[in-house]
Design an enzyme around this catalytic site. Structure first.
Site, mmCIF file in Angstrom:
data_model
loop_
_atom_site.group_PDB
_atom_site.id
_atom_site.type_symbol
_atom_site.label_atom_id
_atom_site.label_comp_id
_atom_site.label_asym_id
_atom_site.label_seq_id
_atom_site.Cartn_x
_atom_site.Cartn_y
_atom_site.Cartn_z
ATOM 1 C CG HIS A 78 -2.206 0.602 0.775
ATOM 2 N ND1 HIS A 78 -2.361 1.663 0.139
ATOM 3 C CD2 HIS A 78 -3.583 0.225 1.307
ATOM 4 C CE1 HIS A 78 -3.563 2.006 0.084
ATOM 5 N NE2 HIS A 78 -4.407 1.125 0.684
ATOM 6 C CG ASP A 131 -8.834 -3.117 -22.988
ATOM 7 O OD1 ASP A 131 -8.653 -4.292 -23.073
ATOM 8 O OD2 ASP A 131 -9.685 -2.656 -24.065
#
Length: 435
Positions: free
Chosen positions: A174, A373
């Protein structure tokens, strides 16, 4: 993966680096906003894509292309192939940890095959949480070079479900950030506060990121609120609380789910549970709200804590939903408009680790994950697998419409059953109401 969670077979595990001599040696010091995540669990994301091809096609056609395209991409996003570098204890207070890249650094890319039901995994109904664990990679263990501790920060796993689909699992530490880190100005005392924590002062190669572990009888489900439903809920709230000036779709969705989770917990464990307090926590984007605005190209952590707290009886009563929405809205407004700004960050530590039931939020509907994508079009489903670490929910724009909210949650099976029943009943009651 366990026998009940299906069989996962590793096809290949390799290391991918940027092309030689394209990056050089670079380092990015962590800011306070990044260091607050040093002790947190990794982020596990999972994307589902339609892929009606054979394993042979995957191995011979897809794997070579993915290796090459990832290598080329890493020259532009080198932090993902870097290591979180921690300096010796005697220098730790004088020098922040860094995301550092040296020529030859790499990330681990795993290719695997799974025999689970792809179509079942990507639906919204309750599914065994353990089925998802093997589809996201773990981060590699830390290692030591000279007197420096190096912690890998990113890994990828691509799993084929033959003739059906592909999942892409991404795992990141993170604290991962980018080269714009030092554009953020804040008091040096915040750095020293976190670097003085015993867990960070003693950080060495034995450090290990939290890993997903099998949990009995825990399921994940996806709850969708359409724009029409959100508008109805807004009208309901404003009737109950006419003094509220503005209610966002995010506050409506979070408040609704928060109240239903609290009600479902009381339904399962009774009103005499261990706690009588409920909390909600999310983060607000501070990039445009600091005294020195952060450039739009900034990629690292720059968020502030928004925290709401209430009695369980208030959030589970007849006005539990509007109460929750008001609390969430107020927490966000105060977190965004606070004149103290980053200085209040000194209180985050004690607030974050307070042991009371807390519903946190992962994700944001402002960034549409369904626009991602990787070459197979829009994903068929997105899951935040790291919800399994705690009681967080994920909130994203829906696949069907960016105006709808797609909310993911993980609960014990009995509580999930109660949540589904309560949320449907409450929603139907408000939709049938004539305004």
């Amino acid at each position: 993966m366990s026998a009940t969670a299906g069989r996962l077979t590793i096809i290949e595990k390799c290391r991918i680096s940027p092309p030689p001599n394209t990056v050089g040696e670079k380092s990015i010091p962590l800011t306070f906003f990044d260091m607050v995540w040093l002790l947190s669990h990794p982020v596990h994301q999972l994307f589902f894509y339609h892929f009606p091809h054979s394993k042979s096609h995957f191995i011979h056609e897809i794997i070579p292309k993915l290796k090459r395209s990832l290598s080329l991409t890493l020259q532009h996003f080198f932090p993902f192939a870097s290591n979180l570098t921690v300096f010796p204890t005697e220098n730790r207070l004088a020098r922040n940890p860094e995301i550092r890249y040296v020529d030859g650094d790499s990330l681990v890319l795993t290719f695997a095959e799974c025999d689970l039901d792809f179509h079942d995994l990507k639906r919204n109904h309750p599914r065994d949480c353990n089925k998802f664990h093997g589809l996201v990679p773990a981060l590699e263990d830390p290692f030591k070079v000279s007197n420096l501790v190096k912690i890998p920060v990113f890994s990828i796993q691509v799993t084929i479900f033959e003739n059906t689909g592909i999942t892409i699992g991404l795992t990141n530490h993170h604290s991962l950030c980018d080269a714009r880190t030092r554009a953020i100005e804040y008091p040096d005392s915040l750095d020293k506060m976190w670097l003085n924590l015993p867990q960070i002062r003693t950080l060495d190669e034995s450090y290990k990121a939290l890993e997903l572990v099998p949990q009995a009888d825990r399921v994940r489900s996806t709850f969708v609120l359409t724009r029409s439903q959100i508008n109805t809920l807004k009208k309901w709230v404003l009737v109950q609380l006419p003094t509220l000036e503005y209610v966002s779709s995010f506050a409506i969705g979070c408040g609704y789910v928060w109240s239903c989770i609290a009600k479902s917990r009381v339904h399962v464990v009774g009103k005499k549970g261990e706690y009588d307090v409920e909390r909600f926590a999310c983060v607000a984007d501070w990039r445009s709200r600091l005294a020195t605005p952060v450039p739009q190209t900034y990629f690292g952590n720059c968020t502030g804590l928004c925290l709401a707290k209430t009695k369980t009886t208030l959030i589970t009563g007849s006005k539990g939903f509007p109460t929750a929405v008001e609390l969430v809205s107020t927490a966000i407004r105060e977190g965004v408009e606070s004149k103290q700004g980053v200085f209040e960050a000194e209180t985050w530590l004690e607030k974050t680790f307070l042991k009371v039931p807390t519903v946190g939020v992962a994700g944001t509907p402002k960034l549409n994950v369904y626009d991602v994508d990787f070459g197979w079009g829009r994903p068929e489903k997105y899951e935040t697998v790291s919800l399994d670490f705690n009681d967080s929910i994920s909130v994203n724009a829906s696949k069907e419409s960016w105006e709808d909210l797609e909310i993911g949650l993980c609960l014990p099976a009995k509580q999930m059953d109660a949540f589904i029943t309560i949320s449907r009943k409450d929603l139907e009651s408000m939709i049938s109401h004539r305004f």
